[in-house]
Design an enzyme around this catalytic site. Structure first.
Site, PDB file in Angstrom:
ATOM      1  N   GLY A 297      34.112 -53.185  21.170  1.00 38.13           N
ATOM      2  CA  GLY A 297      33.301 -52.203  20.435  1.00 38.13           C
ATOM      3  C   GLY A 297      32.860 -52.868  19.133  1.00 38.13           C
ATOM      4  O   GLY A 297      32.825 -52.243  18.075  1.00 38.13           O
ATOM      5  N   ALA A 298      32.514 -54.160  19.251  1.00 39.58           N
ATOM      6  CA  ALA A 298      32.323 -55.007  18.074  1.00 39.58           C
ATOM      7  C   ALA A 298      31.093 -54.673  17.245  1.00 39.58           C
ATOM      8  O   ALA A 298      30.992 -55.094  16.091  1.00 39.58           O
ATOM      9  CB  ALA A 298      32.233 -56.454  18.526  1.00 39.58           C
TER      10      ALA A 298
ATOM     11  N   HIS B 211      43.949 -44.279   9.501  1.00 45.48           N
ATOM     12  CA  HIS B 211      43.526 -45.075   8.329  1.00 45.48           C
ATOM     13  C   HIS B 211      44.054 -44.509   7.015  1.00 45.48           C
ATOM     14  O   HIS B 211      44.112 -45.208   6.008  1.00 45.48           O
ATOM     15  CB  HIS B 211      42.005 -45.276   8.304  1.00 45.48           C
ATOM     16  CG  HIS B 211      41.217 -44.122   7.801  1.00 45.48           C
ATOM     17  ND1 HIS B 211      40.870 -43.047   8.580  1.00 45.48           N
ATOM     18  CD2 HIS B 211      40.676 -43.870   6.585  1.00 45.48           C
ATOM     19  CE1 HIS B 211      40.161 -42.193   7.868  1.00 45.48           C
ATOM     20  NE2 HIS B 211      40.019 -42.669   6.650  1.00 45.48           N
TER      21      HIS B 211
ATOM     22  N   ASP C 235      40.576 -33.111  13.993  1.00 45.53           N
ATOM     23  CA  ASP C 235      39.930 -34.288  13.409  1.00 45.53           C
ATOM     24  C   ASP C 235      40.746 -34.875  12.250  1.00 45.53           C
ATOM     25  O   ASP C 235      40.911 -36.089  12.171  1.00 45.53           O
ATOM     26  CB  ASP C 235      38.516 -33.911  12.933  1.00 45.53           C
ATOM     27  CG  ASP C 235      37.712 -35.122  12.486  1.00 45.53           C
ATOM     28  OD1 ASP C 235      37.852 -36.188  13.127  1.00 45.53           O
ATOM     29  OD2 ASP C 235      36.938 -35.014  11.514  1.00 45.53           O
TER      30      ASP C 235
ATOM     31  N   HIS D  14      45.706 -37.226   9.666  1.00 44.26           N
ATOM     32  CA  HIS D  14      45.758 -37.674   8.267  1.00 44.26           C
ATOM     33  C   HIS D  14      46.648 -36.781   7.379  1.00 44.26           C
ATOM     34  O   HIS D  14      47.527 -37.259   6.685  1.00 44.26           O
ATOM     35  CB  HIS D  14      44.359 -37.702   7.646  1.00 44.26           C
ATOM     36  CG  HIS D  14      43.347 -38.489   8.430  1.00 44.26           C
ATOM     37  ND1 HIS D  14      43.680 -39.599   9.150  1.00 44.26           N
ATOM     38  CD2 HIS D  14      42.006 -38.312   8.601  1.00 44.26           C
ATOM     39  CE1 HIS D  14      42.591 -40.087   9.733  1.00 44.26           C
ATOM     40  NE2 HIS D  14      41.565 -39.313   9.416  1.00 44.26           N
TER      41      HIS D  14
ATOM     42  N   TRP E  45      73.892  -9.842  20.995  1.00 45.15           N
ATOM     43  CA  TRP E  45      74.639 -10.206  22.201  1.00 45.15           C
ATOM     44  C   TRP E  45      73.759 -11.078  23.078  1.00 45.15           C
ATOM     45  O   TRP E  45      72.548 -11.100  22.917  1.00 45.15           O
ATOM     46  CB  TRP E  45      75.043  -8.944  22.986  1.00 45.15           C
ATOM     47  CG  TRP E  45      75.909  -8.009  22.205  1.00 45.15           C
ATOM     48  CD1 TRP E  45      75.492  -7.041  21.354  1.00 45.15           C
ATOM     49  CD2 TRP E  45      77.336  -7.974  22.191  1.00 45.15           C
ATOM     50  NE1 TRP E  45      76.565  -6.386  20.792  1.00 45.15           N
ATOM     51  CE2 TRP E  45      77.722  -6.941  21.307  1.00 45.15           C
ATOM     52  CE3 TRP E  45      78.336  -8.700  22.827  1.00 45.15           C
ATOM     53  CZ2 TRP E  45      79.049  -6.624  21.047  1.00 45.15           C
ATOM     54  CZ3 TRP E  45      79.659  -8.377  22.585  1.00 45.15           C
ATOM     55  CH2 TRP E  45      80.013  -7.354  21.690  1.00 45.15           C
TER      56      TRP E  45
HETATM   57  C1  BG6 Z   1      38.029 -39.413   9.880  1.00 49.94           C
HETATM   58  C2  BG6 Z   1      37.420 -38.155  10.393  1.00 49.94           C
HETATM   59  O1  BG6 Z   1      39.183 -39.727  10.592  1.00 49.94           O
HETATM   60  O2  BG6 Z   1      38.350 -39.237   8.516  1.00 49.94           O
HETATM   61  C3  BG6 Z   1      36.194 -37.805   9.591  1.00 49.94           C
HETATM   62  O3  BG6 Z   1      37.083 -38.318  11.771  1.00 49.94           O
HETATM   63  C4  BG6 Z   1      36.516 -37.749   8.132  1.00 49.94           C
HETATM   64  O4  BG6 Z   1      35.637 -36.571  10.018  1.00 49.94           O
HETATM   65  C5  BG6 Z   1      37.241 -38.999   7.682  1.00 49.94           C
HETATM   66  O5  BG6 Z   1      35.291 -37.637   7.431  1.00 49.94           O
HETATM   67  C6  BG6 Z   1      37.743 -38.882   6.269  1.00 49.94           C
HETATM   68  O6  BG6 Z   1      38.185 -40.139   5.830  1.00 49.94           O
HETATM   69  P1  BG6 Z   1      38.004 -40.589   4.331  1.00 49.94           P
HETATM   70  O7  BG6 Z   1      38.667 -41.926   4.310  1.00 49.94           O
HETATM   71  O8  BG6 Z   1      36.545 -40.618   4.024  1.00 49.94           O
HETATM   72  O9  BG6 Z   1      38.717 -39.559   3.507  1.00 49.94           O
END
Ligand code: BG6
Length: 791
Positions: free
Chosen positions: A37-38, A209, A267, A272, A617
């Site tokens: 997916g480069a 991330h 999402d 996160h 009970w």
């Molecule tokens: C992503 C989501 O994982 O994180 C996005 O799919 C979101 O919808 C994004 O906008 C937010 O990341 P960051 O680093 O911009 O806060």
């Protein structure tokens, strides 16, 4: 393209000691990096830059590399696009222009695009890697595959890698995967098992991330470094609430076909924000560099989180979303999507340390500003009588500011009325010169502020950890499933509910403000804007509770959530009446999974329940020690008893374990329980008995063909189940039928067939024990949810 830039061997930043990291991470040699997916968005924006930085860091003393960009398009068309992307990588400020040019040139020479579509393509890639290794005569360190492709392609690619691209033993294989990892518990489990058939767990790196963001990565070290200040205040006595917030200004135009199936909870909350929550609340590891301990402590939080139900969440959707869905998904004007683009969720950790502390997770698109933070707001116990502006009376808080917002940079802020945080020299510095901004109600000058000395992209940080083979900033399979286990019931209960429509941006005003009351969260303003067309196809009666008859007895039916609410309310009413009348309420509860939602409801919503005067009970028990998960008492304890204030001496577990053995006739456990019932329950007539019914028609632990009618007037008996664990202890009909009220709870589509059969069947307790439930003078009520009733 293979240029053996032979470098000094570098010991990658792997922690030593205690055997915490795998030795294979340190084996130097040649590394082949393959991004599948480069030329996609993620690769373009972050991945190539991250790999370039990694290359630069190691160029003066480390391994040798080759970089392959893979994709479905043939090399002839994709190569120019690929090189345009790779050429765009940049050097840090410290690198001189000349050196930067050399480094980029080397990097470009090491990079190549290959079509990666069929198994043969992968085989060719493997051959190529091997040929180059041989030609250069250098040992192989490992192969890193980064799958930057939609998740549906993972299993197939993992299979191809497994079949053709495994390095020879001694070298490592690491496969990096991006979310979404499924869309609920089951699909995540399925994906995990599919991937598990091709890759070993230690080979998979599931990326979130957020864990690479500098401030998020600093949460645990900050807690450790400031332990002496935090230990006394990091608890329910001092923390008012925790907010974990990700606000975004953008909409989701262009991503709708993906987004509409996911929504904000899947999402960003399931991953996160949940990750941030665990970092803030997990027990601090004794050894911070032990991946195993870090991941284990994180996992522990999930088992202590209270379930999140409909009352613990509100959702919203920005107004223009509907039109975008219609356009991007080719839908007609009357199409309505219920996918939330905003949500606020209230979580609670059921541990002495955090009991009652609201943890609020909030995220949304099209809000007034782009900012991400976690704020720990402490209770302020100082009351200023005259100088209300004194710092002592202002909010006491720690803000982990991930980035953006008014502050514009990542930072950790500690209000000066708390303590001055420790600053470890090196990667973080204190900020003392400020531009004038307010952060969450306090001017910046009221905080001690720390920020990273050098800003690094989350992906670059995580890529360097993948190279080092460090896994504590990645999502383990157990963690992933535990998180879906937390979120899936909420997602199910929200399906079909209407999000509040908000205009977007600053126009939202106070529409999305929240109120936390007890264990519930709601919008603080009552205005709900739902246009008539959004209501089409749904009428309020679809959600009503229905009453009727089933097998000539009373029946209450509703969607599962409403049904459980109703049953809990009925039990409370029965309890109050019994206590009014005789000062005591005798409640007998079944095991199994159906009553769990009821237990949660009673635990979380029925604060005025007369627990002090209630005796609990058991209807039946499995012959296992109470410490086992399979034990009915264990689950009753975990899901209900430990959350309510019931005197210990009012709790009556069945004595399945006596004389260090389980359910042995001579130990007379059943008789013991019977005596206890006779001693305490007036006329052995329970006020309320809750039963379920199994697929084979059993109820309590009275199974077909176990001659239940022969048990005579014994109240309690040892019985045999056709499924494991076979031995059971159970109330008999002589204990059940004298009850004032017997409730039979049946839920789920899986029970529809059974309900249909039962509706036609004559009484035959030996074959269908449930048909033997016939209260003598009391009443029987069937509580059947719509799934079981209507299929
Ligand atoms: C992503 C989501 O994982 O994180 C996005 O799919 C979101 O919808 C994004 O906008 C937010 O990341 P960051 O680093 O911009 O806060």
């Amino acid at each position: 393209m293979f240029v053996a830039v032979l470098l000094l061997l570098v010991t990658l930043s792997v922690q030593g000691g205690n055997g915490e990291e795998k030795a294979e991470a340190q084996r130097p040699g040649h590394v082949s990096v393959v991004i599948v997916g480069a030329t996609g968005d993620l690769a373009k924006k972050y991945l190539w830059q991250g790999f370039f930085e990694q290359y630069v860091n190691q160029v003066s003393g480390g391994n040798t590399f080759s970089f392959y960009g893979g994709g479905l398009s043939p090399a002839s068309t994709a190569t120019p696009v690929f090189f345009e992307i790779v050429q765009a990588v940049s050097c840090s400020k410290e690198t001189s222009p000349n050196r930067c040019a050399v480094l980029k040139e080397q990097f470009l020479r090491l990079a190549e695009y290959r079509q990666l579509k069929t198994l043969e393509d992968y085989q060719e890639l493997a051959k190529n890697i091997e040929k180059e290794l041989q030609q250069e005569g250098i040992p192989e360190a490992g192969r890193l595959f980064y799958l930057s492709v939609p998740a549906f392609a993972y299993a197939d690619i993992a299979d191809k890698i497994n079949n053709s691209c495994r390095p020879a033993s001694g070298a490592w294989l690491r496969v990096v995967l991006e979310k979404p990892f499924g869309h609920d518990f089951r699909s995540a489990q399925l994906l995990a098992s599919q991937l598990g058939s091709s890759l070993k767990d230690e080979e998979m790196f599931r990326i979130d991330h957020y864990l690479g963001k500098q401030v998020v990565a600093k949460i645990l070290p900050f807690r450790v470094e400031n332990k002496k200040y935090l230990d006394p205040i990091w608890n329910k006595h001092h923390i008012e609430r925790v907010e974990i917030v990700l606000k975004e200004t953008l909409d989701v135009k262009g991503r709708i076909p993906f987004y509409d199936q996911y929504g904000v909870i899947r999402d960003v909350m399931q991953n996160h924000l949940t990750e941030v929550m665990t970092l803030l609340t997990m027990k601090l590891p004794v050894n911070m560099s032990s991946t195993e301990e870090v991941l284990q402590n994180k996992l522990q939080i999930f088992s202590n989180l209270l379930p999140i139900g409909k009352n613990q969440a509100v959702t919203g959707q920005y107004k223009a979303y509907k039109t975008s869905v219609q356009q991007e998904m080719n839908k007609t004007n009357d199409h309505v999507s219920l996918t939330p683009t905003f949500a606020a969720v209230l979580a609670h950790i059921d541990e002495a340390q955090y009991e009652g502390v609201p943890i609020i997770l909030i995220s949304g698109k099209m809000l007034d500003e782009r900012v991400g933070y976690a704020r720990i707001l402490f209770k302020n116990t100082v009351f200023c009588l005259q100088n209300h502006n004194s710092v002592h009376c202002k909010p006491k808080q720690i803000v982990f500011h991930f980035g953006h917002g008014q502050l514009k940079y990542p930072a950790i802020l500690v209000s000066k009325n708390l303590f001055k945080p420790v600053l470890k020299e090196g990667q973080w510095k204190e900020v003392t010169e400020h531009t004038d901004v307010d952060v969450l109600g306090l001017p910046i000058s009221d905080y001690y502020v720390q920020t990273p000395s050098e800003n690094r992209e989350a992906y670059s940080e995580l890529i360097s950890q993948i190279f080092a083979g460090r896994k504590n900033s990645f999502i383990s399979a157990e963690n992933l499933l535990a998180s879906w286990g937390l979120w899936t019931p909420l997602l199910t209960s929200l399906a079909g509910s209407f999000p509040r429509i908000y205009p977007g941006g600053t126009d939202n005003g106070d529409m999305l403000d929240l109120r936390v009351k007890g264990k519930d969260i709601s919008y603080s303003s009552e205005v709900v804007i739902i246009s008539a067309d959004q209501m089409s196809g749904t009428s309020a009666k679809d959600f009503q509770v229905m009453q009727g008859k089933f097998r000539s007895a009373a029946m209450v039916s509703a969607w599962s959530e409403e049904l459980v609410e109703r049953l809990a309310a009925d039990i409370q009413a029965s309890a109050e009446a019994a206590v009014r009348e005789g000062g005591v309420f005798h409640l007998a509860l079944s095991g199994g999974s159906s009553p769990l939602a009821l237990f949660h409801r009673l635990a979380l919503h029925h604060f005025s329940f007369p627990w002090r005067d209630t005796h609990v009970w058991m209807v039946d028990e499995r012959c296992v020690p109470p410490t086992e998960l399979e034990s009915n008492f264990h689950s009753l304890h975990d899901h209900l008893l430990q959350h309510v204030r019931i005197p210990y001496f009012n709790i009556h577990p069945m004595p399945v374990q006596l004389n260090q053995r389980l359910c042995v006739e001579e130990d007379a456990g059943a008789l013991l329980y019977e005596k206890e019932v006779r001693k305490l329950v007036n006329g052995s007539s329970f006020h309320f008995v809750l039963l379920g019914v199994g697929y084979d028609g059993h109820t309590a632990s009275l199974f077909p063909d176990s001659k239940v009618s022969e048990l005579g007037d014994r109240l309690v008996a040892l019985t045999e189940s056709p499924v494991k664990p076979h031995q059971r202890m159970s109330l008999t009909f002589s204990a059940i039928n004298p009850a004032r009220t017997v409730a039979l709870l049946v839920m789920g589509k899986g029970k529809h067939e059974l309900i249909t059969q039962l509706s036609r069947m004559k009484d035959n307790p030996d074959k269908w024990p449930v048909t033997g439930v016939k209260p003598d003078d009391g009443k029987l009520v069937w509580y059947i949810d719509y799934d079981a009733l209507l299929g």
